[in-house]
Design an enzyme around this catalytic site. Sequence first.
Site, PDB file in Angstrom:
ATOM      1  N   LYS A  55      23.396  14.373  45.926  1.00  0.00           N
ATOM      2  CA  LYS A  55      22.059  13.771  46.104  1.00  0.00           C
ATOM      3  C   LYS A  55      21.922  12.510  45.268  1.00  0.00           C
ATOM      4  O   LYS A  55      21.508  11.461  45.759  1.00  0.00           O
ATOM      5  CB  LYS A  55      20.981  14.783  45.688  1.00  0.00           C
ATOM      6  CG  LYS A  55      19.609  14.152  45.499  1.00  0.00           C
ATOM      7  CD  LYS A  55      18.541  15.173  45.137  1.00  0.00           C
ATOM      8  CE  LYS A  55      18.409  15.509  43.675  1.00  0.00           C
ATOM      9  NZ  LYS A  55      17.653  14.534  42.863  1.00  0.00           N
ATOM     10  N   ASN A  56      22.270  12.620  43.981  1.00  0.00           N
ATOM     11  CA  ASN A  56      21.986  11.503  43.070  1.00  0.00           C
ATOM     12  C   ASN A  56      22.974  10.346  43.198  1.00  0.00           C
ATOM     13  O   ASN A  56      22.802   9.307  42.555  1.00  0.00           O
ATOM     14  CB  ASN A  56      21.896  11.998  41.623  1.00  0.00           C
ATOM     15  CG  ASN A  56      20.632  12.820  41.415  1.00  0.00           C
ATOM     16  OD1 ASN A  56      19.730  12.806  42.252  1.00  0.00           O
ATOM     17  ND2 ASN A  56      20.569  13.548  40.308  1.00  0.00           N
ATOM     18  N   CYS A  75       6.116  13.007  35.799  1.00  0.00           N
ATOM     19  CA  CYS A  75       6.505  14.072  36.729  1.00  0.00           C
ATOM     20  C   CYS A  75       6.630  15.356  35.937  1.00  0.00           C
ATOM     21  O   CYS A  75       6.518  15.355  34.710  1.00  0.00           O
ATOM     22  CB  CYS A  75       7.763  13.727  37.494  1.00  0.00           C
ATOM     23  SG  CYS A  75       9.261  14.040  36.618  1.00  0.00           S
ATOM     24  N   ARG A 123       8.942  10.111  31.893  1.00  0.00           N
ATOM     25  CA  ARG A 123       9.893   9.325  32.673  1.00  0.00           C
ATOM     26  C   ARG A 123       9.450   7.896  33.010  1.00  0.00           C
ATOM     27  O   ARG A 123       9.287   7.537  34.178  1.00  0.00           O
ATOM     28  CB  ARG A 123      10.274  10.077  33.951  1.00  0.00           C
ATOM     29  CG  ARG A 123      10.891  11.420  33.638  1.00  0.00           C
ATOM     30  CD  ARG A 123      11.286  12.166  34.865  1.00  0.00           C
ATOM     31  NE  ARG A 123      12.518  11.694  35.457  1.00  0.00           N
ATOM     32  CZ  ARG A 123      13.013  12.159  36.593  1.00  0.00           C
ATOM     33  NH1 ARG A 123      12.370  13.090  37.258  1.00  0.00           N
ATOM     34  NH2 ARG A 123      14.148  11.685  37.061  1.00  0.00           N
ATOM     35  N   PRO A 124       9.286   7.047  31.987  1.00  0.00           N
ATOM     36  CA  PRO A 124       8.933   5.647  32.263  1.00  0.00           C
ATOM     37  C   PRO A 124      10.089   4.865  32.885  1.00  0.00           C
ATOM     38  O   PRO A 124      11.225   5.352  32.925  1.00  0.00           O
ATOM     39  CB  PRO A 124       8.600   5.094  30.874  1.00  0.00           C
ATOM     40  CG  PRO A 124       9.257   6.004  29.907  1.00  0.00           C
ATOM     41  CD  PRO A 124       9.422   7.335  30.569  1.00  0.00           C
ATOM     42  N   VAL A 125       9.786   3.634  33.375  1.00  0.00           N
ATOM     43  CA  VAL A 125      10.841   2.782  33.941  1.00  0.00           C
ATOM     44  C   VAL A 125      10.905   1.451  33.196  1.00  0.00           C
ATOM     45  O   VAL A 125      11.319   0.441  33.740  1.00  0.00           O
ATOM     46  CB  VAL A 125      10.650   2.547  35.468  1.00  0.00           C
ATOM     47  CG1 VAL A 125      10.939   3.816  36.239  1.00  0.00           C
ATOM     48  CG2 VAL A 125       9.249   2.039  35.777  1.00  0.00           C
ATOM     49  N   ASP A 126      10.473   1.482  31.931  1.00  0.00           N
ATOM     50  CA  ASP A 126      10.433   0.241  31.136  1.00  0.00           C
ATOM     51  C   ASP A 126      11.801  -0.431  31.019  1.00  0.00           C
ATOM     52  O   ASP A 126      11.902  -1.658  30.978  1.00  0.00           O
ATOM     53  CB  ASP A 126       9.864   0.527  29.737  1.00  0.00           C
ATOM     54  CG  ASP A 126      10.640   1.631  29.018  1.00  0.00           C
ATOM     55  OD1 ASP A 126      10.809   2.713  29.603  1.00  0.00           O
ATOM     56  OD2 ASP A 126      11.091   1.405  27.881  1.00  0.00           O
ATOM     57  N   ASP A 141      20.611  18.548  34.270  1.00  0.00           N
ATOM     58  CA  ASP A 141      20.368  19.119  35.599  1.00  0.00           C
ATOM     59  C   ASP A 141      21.019  20.491  35.787  1.00  0.00           C
ATOM     60  O   ASP A 141      20.853  21.114  36.839  1.00  0.00           O
ATOM     61  CB  ASP A 141      20.863  18.158  36.697  1.00  0.00           C
ATOM     62  CG  ASP A 141      20.009  16.904  36.787  1.00  0.00           C
ATOM     63  OD1 ASP A 141      18.903  16.891  36.217  1.00  0.00           O
ATOM     64  OD2 ASP A 141      20.451  15.929  37.418  1.00  0.00           O
ATOM     65  N   ARG A 158      14.248  19.800  48.228  1.00  0.00           N
ATOM     66  CA  ARG A 158      14.391  18.379  47.884  1.00  0.00           C
ATOM     67  C   ARG A 158      15.840  18.049  47.544  1.00  0.00           C
ATOM     68  O   ARG A 158      16.301  16.957  47.811  1.00  0.00           O
ATOM     69  CB  ARG A 158      13.523  18.038  46.666  1.00  0.00           C
ATOM     70  CG  ARG A 158      12.059  17.931  46.979  1.00  0.00           C
ATOM     71  CD  ARG A 158      11.303  17.397  45.798  1.00  0.00           C
ATOM     72  NE  ARG A 158      11.841  16.088  45.388  1.00  0.00           N
ATOM     73  CZ  ARG A 158      11.355  15.349  44.421  1.00  0.00           C
ATOM     74  NH1 ARG A 158      10.305  15.767  43.749  1.00  0.00           N
ATOM     75  NH2 ARG A 158      11.891  14.189  44.110  1.00  0.00           N
TER      76      ARG A 158
HETATM   77  N1  EPU Z   1      13.844   6.618  30.153  1.00  0.00           N
HETATM   78  C1  EPU Z   1      12.929   5.758  29.580  1.00  0.00           C
HETATM   79  N2  EPU Z   1      12.751   4.517  30.146  1.00  0.00           N
HETATM   80  C2  EPU Z   1      13.422   4.123  31.258  1.00  0.00           C
HETATM   81  C3  EPU Z   1      14.352   4.991  31.841  1.00  0.00           C
HETATM   82  C4  EPU Z   1      14.546   6.250  31.263  1.00  0.00           C
HETATM   83  O1  EPU Z   1      12.289   6.084  28.570  1.00  0.00           O
HETATM   84  O2  EPU Z   1      13.206   2.990  31.715  1.00  0.00           O
HETATM   85  C5  EPU Z   1      14.090   7.953  29.550  1.00  0.00           C
HETATM   86  C6  EPU Z   1      13.615   9.093  30.461  1.00  0.00           C
HETATM   87  O3  EPU Z   1      12.244   9.356  30.314  1.00  0.00           O
HETATM   88  C7  EPU Z   1      14.515  10.226  30.031  1.00  0.00           C
HETATM   89  C8  EPU Z   1      15.822   9.520  29.657  1.00  0.00           C
HETATM   90  O4  EPU Z   1      15.477   8.154  29.449  1.00  0.00           O
HETATM   91  O5  EPU Z   1      13.980  10.838  28.878  1.00  0.00           O
HETATM   92  C9  EPU Z   1      16.904   9.593  30.718  1.00  0.00           C
HETATM   93  O6  EPU Z   1      16.357   9.314  31.983  1.00  0.00           O
HETATM   94  P1  EPU Z   1      17.182   8.662  33.163  1.00  0.00           P
HETATM   95  O7  EPU Z   1      16.616   7.309  33.455  1.00  0.00           O
HETATM   96  O8  EPU Z   1      18.634   8.745  32.914  1.00  0.00           O
HETATM   97  O9  EPU Z   1      16.806   9.616  34.374  1.00  0.00           O
HETATM   98  P2  EPU Z   1      16.632   9.179  35.880  1.00  0.00           P
HETATM   99  O10 EPU Z   1      17.565   8.066  36.159  1.00  0.00           O
HETATM  100  O11 EPU Z   1      15.208   9.015  36.202  1.00  0.00           O
HETATM  101  C10 EPU Z   1      18.520  10.695  36.873  1.00  0.00           C
HETATM  102  C11 EPU Z   1      18.606  11.795  37.895  1.00  0.00           C
HETATM  103  C12 EPU Z   1      17.931  13.044  37.358  1.00  0.00           C
HETATM  104  C13 EPU Z   1      18.654  13.452  36.074  1.00  0.00           C
HETATM  105  C14 EPU Z   1      18.627  12.294  35.064  1.00  0.00           C
HETATM  106  C15 EPU Z   1      19.400  12.576  33.804  1.00  0.00           C
HETATM  107  C16 EPU Z   1      18.625  10.535  39.960  1.00  0.00           C
HETATM  108  C17 EPU Z   1      17.934  10.145  41.210  1.00  0.00           C
HETATM  109  N3  EPU Z   1      17.961  11.343  39.116  1.00  0.00           N
HETATM  110  O12 EPU Z   1      17.127  10.474  36.645  1.00  0.00           O
HETATM  111  O13 EPU Z   1      18.114  14.048  38.341  1.00  0.00           O
HETATM  112  O14 EPU Z   1      18.025  14.565  35.500  1.00  0.00           O
HETATM  113  O15 EPU Z   1      19.183  11.099  35.684  1.00  0.00           O
HETATM  114  O16 EPU Z   1      20.728  12.851  34.092  1.00  0.00           O
HETATM  115  O17 EPU Z   1      19.763  10.156  39.736  1.00  0.00           O
HETATM  116  C18 EPU Z   1      17.638  16.072  39.463  1.00  0.00           C
HETATM  117  O18 EPU Z   1      18.520  15.771  40.303  1.00  0.00           O
HETATM  118  O19 EPU Z   1      17.127  17.215  39.409  1.00  0.00           O
HETATM  119  C19 EPU Z   1      17.179  15.055  38.522  1.00  0.00           C
HETATM  120  C20 EPU Z   1      16.018  15.143  37.884  1.00  0.00           C
END
Ligand code: EPU
Length: 416
Positions: free
Chosen positions: A22-23, A116, A121-124, A304, A396
């Site tokens: 999926k990811n 969520c 989970r911010p995207v900063d 995960d 999902r």
């Molecule tokens: N974070 C920030 N700012 C950002 C981005 C991340 O503070 O701009 C923090 C997050 O809040 C978290 C940490 O950094 O505490 C890591 O988050 P990451 O960005 O790596 O997670 P993600 O990319 O949103 C992906 C997977 C998740 C998986 C995580 C960690 C996808 C679509 N999703 O999420 O998958 O848990 O990496 O490995 O690839 C799942 O499949 O069940 C799932 C949640």
Amino acid sequence: MDKLLIRGGKRLSGDIQISGAKNAALPILCAGLLTADTLALANVPKLQDVATMQKLLRQMGLSMEDKAGVLELCGRDINKLEAPYEMVKTMRASILVLGPLLARFGEAKVSLPGGCAIGSRPVDQHIKGLQAMGADIRIEGGYIYARAKKLKGARIVTDMITVTGTENLLMAATLADGETVLDNAAREPEVTDLAHLLVAMGAKIEGIGSDRLCVTGVPALHGANHSVIADRIETGTFLCAVAAAGGDVVLKNTSAHLLDAVVEKLREAGAILTTGEDWIRVQMAGRPKPVGFRTTEYPGFPTDMQAQVMALDCVADGNSRVTETIFENRYMHVQELNRLGARIEIDGHTAIVQGVPKLVGAPVMATDLRASASLVIAGLAAEGETLIDRIYHLDRGYDRMEVKLSAVGADIQRVK
Ligand code: EPU
């Protein structure tokens, strides 16, 4: 709303075919936005998040056609550079359209994902990285408005390791002017799979698989053929199911190298694992031994898989400690597992699990994707009937899980 009814205590035996990841599929579908040519993708899993991503990309004008199991994407007629709130709120991975749209079209409007169930989970970091590449970004009314005539290469060090952040910036950098260095990059196999596709499309990327990705931008990318890697979390979930319920199962179309840290823990728990190039055999008899672990970025133990291995610990012969370091609120399965007779206490980021000789079936509620998977595992190990509500969470991210489990002897059915 669909539910799953499980009558536990059945030994599992036979073969299970593992689906594409999926990811990996989600960012790879977004890479279709980067070119006007055709991408032919094999091994795309059939699950709800992929369908949601397809819907989002189609409404942007990306055409998609399934040709005998190969999904053909064509980005010639993209005409809408927007990801609306209605779609982003159902799937955070929608943020992955931001980098490609900005890189190829110089413009994007993407809804900010909200919090969520598993954390804020911010995207900063996605935004900070694109700004470093010269994008002009404004946040207004819950939307990210991004513009850049032409992105420019930059050195970007993210504050933390982020999987989708790395993927977004990597895709953006492929079409930027000059060289981009992504330091502190995520090394998850799904990032690597995306990088391999991008290279097949003509991108210049060095350091694939490491925490430093160097990208030299090219003027345009072209079409490519690609097969999505196996889903290591689906693989790990079925390994845990067999370890919890007992049995002898061969997982096909997957590789132990994608999940060494999990394989290690299952061996510690007493499962016998034999592995080949593209299969894993798992054999288990008797009660598992308790295994403690701490979630961390790849190649460490994946967040995960935390809930699923915890389900195994619930029936282990002894106590274990589990620590979640990636997300702040990823213990929602604990209360539900305790309803089945598990004995888990939470102390900050750590869960202390006292193994019990048996779980007893009960009605429970799925709260997020991997939490749902842990309830299925617990239900398979439990005595009696477990009814899992809200399994849309499971749908999902898993491709027909109950069908695959029934085929190896589980008593599990979807009820309306
Ligand atoms: N974070 C920030 N700012 C950002 C981005 C991340 O503070 O701009 C923090 C997050 O809040 C978290 C940490 O950094 O505490 C890591 O988050 P990451 O960005 O790596 O997670 P993600 O990319 O949103 C992906 C997977 C998740 C998986 C995580 C960690 C996808 C679509 N999703 O999420 O998958 O848990 O990496 O490995 O690839 C799942 O499949 O069940 C799932 C949640």
